[in-house]
Design an enzyme around this catalytic site. Structure first.
Site, mmCIF file in Angstrom:
data_model
loop_
_atom_site.group_PDB
_atom_site.id
_atom_site.type_symbol
_atom_site.label_atom_id
_atom_site.label_comp_id
_atom_site.label_asym_id
_atom_site.label_seq_id
_atom_site.Cartn_x
_atom_site.Cartn_y
_atom_site.Cartn_z
ATOM 1 N N VAL A 172 46.935 55.223 53.584
ATOM 2 C CA VAL A 172 45.998 56.228 54.090
ATOM 3 C C VAL A 172 46.100 56.313 55.612
ATOM 4 O O VAL A 172 46.041 57.405 56.187
ATOM 5 C CB VAL A 172 44.550 55.910 53.648
ATOM 6 C CG1 VAL A 172 43.557 56.886 54.267
ATOM 7 C CG2 VAL A 172 44.433 55.940 52.124
ATOM 8 N N CYS A 173 46.263 55.177 56.265
ATOM 9 C CA CYS A 173 46.276 55.115 57.728
ATOM 10 C C CYS A 173 47.252 56.098 58.379
ATOM 11 O O CYS A 173 46.868 56.828 59.291
ATOM 12 C CB CYS A 173 46.553 53.692 58.205
ATOM 13 S SG CYS A 173 45.345 52.482 57.621
#
Length: 187
Positions: free
Chosen positions: A46-47
């Site tokens: 996700v980062c």
């Protein structure tokens, strides 16, 4: 305890930005609006989508006079390696701060106890170094740079217009409210 309306605590760290390692301190977050985005770790899932979203909207933050910083408990060396190997992260021009000691992450109260990783936390900081907005989401919930921009504009508006507040879903140019006895029970 909430960190809203508190001044950021002192720190000194090394960041990767534009092909260089630079020193960043709490003083660098003062004098203009800042956004600090904590994320769990480099080379994750996700980062990079969030950090790329910020990078793609960098020009809009620049227009508002807002400097962006990302922070994880990885080292500045890891940030460079990630920047050099990921197409998404390669778009980043803002400072990627390494916080392997956890000092900054603990200062902002987003360290996961016993894990050594930051929660997904976003902070809007005014030019005096005071935290005006905080958002913390669970591991799997990505953030949206456009919503962050909206919140920055609201924070800047309220700071520039004492006595006015921005209602839900407020967007730049829309009507604000002036809290008063006359409004009680009428909204």
């Amino acid at each position: 305890m909430s960190v809203i309306n508190t001044e950021i605590k002192p720190f000194r760290a090394t960041a990767y930005q534009n092909g260089e390692f630079i020193e960043v301190t709490d003083a660098d977050l003062k004098g203009k609006w800042s956004v600090v985005v904590f994320y769990p770790a480099d080379f994750t899932f996700v980062c990079p989508t969030e950090l790329e979203d910020l990078a793609l909207n960098q020009e809009e933050f620049d227009k508002l006079g807002v400097q962006v910083f990302s922070v994880s408990t990885d080292t500045h060396f890891s940030h460079k390696a990630w920047h050099d190997t990921s197409d998404a992260i390669g778009k980043i021009k803002y400072a990627m701060i390494g916080d392997p000691t956890g000092t900054i992450t603990n200062n902002f109260e987003v360290m996961r106890p016993g894990v050594g990783l930051a929660d997904r936390g976003t902070f809007i900081i005014d030019p005096q170094g005071v935290i005006q907005a905080v958002e913390i989401t669970a591991e799997g919930i990505g953030r949206d740079a456009l919503e962050l921009l909206r919140k920055v504009k609201a924070a800047q508006y309220v700071a520039a217009h004492p006595g006015e507040v921005c209602p839900a879903k407020w967007k730049e140019g829309e009507k604000t409210l002036k809290p008063s006895l006359d409004l009680v029970g009428k909204i």
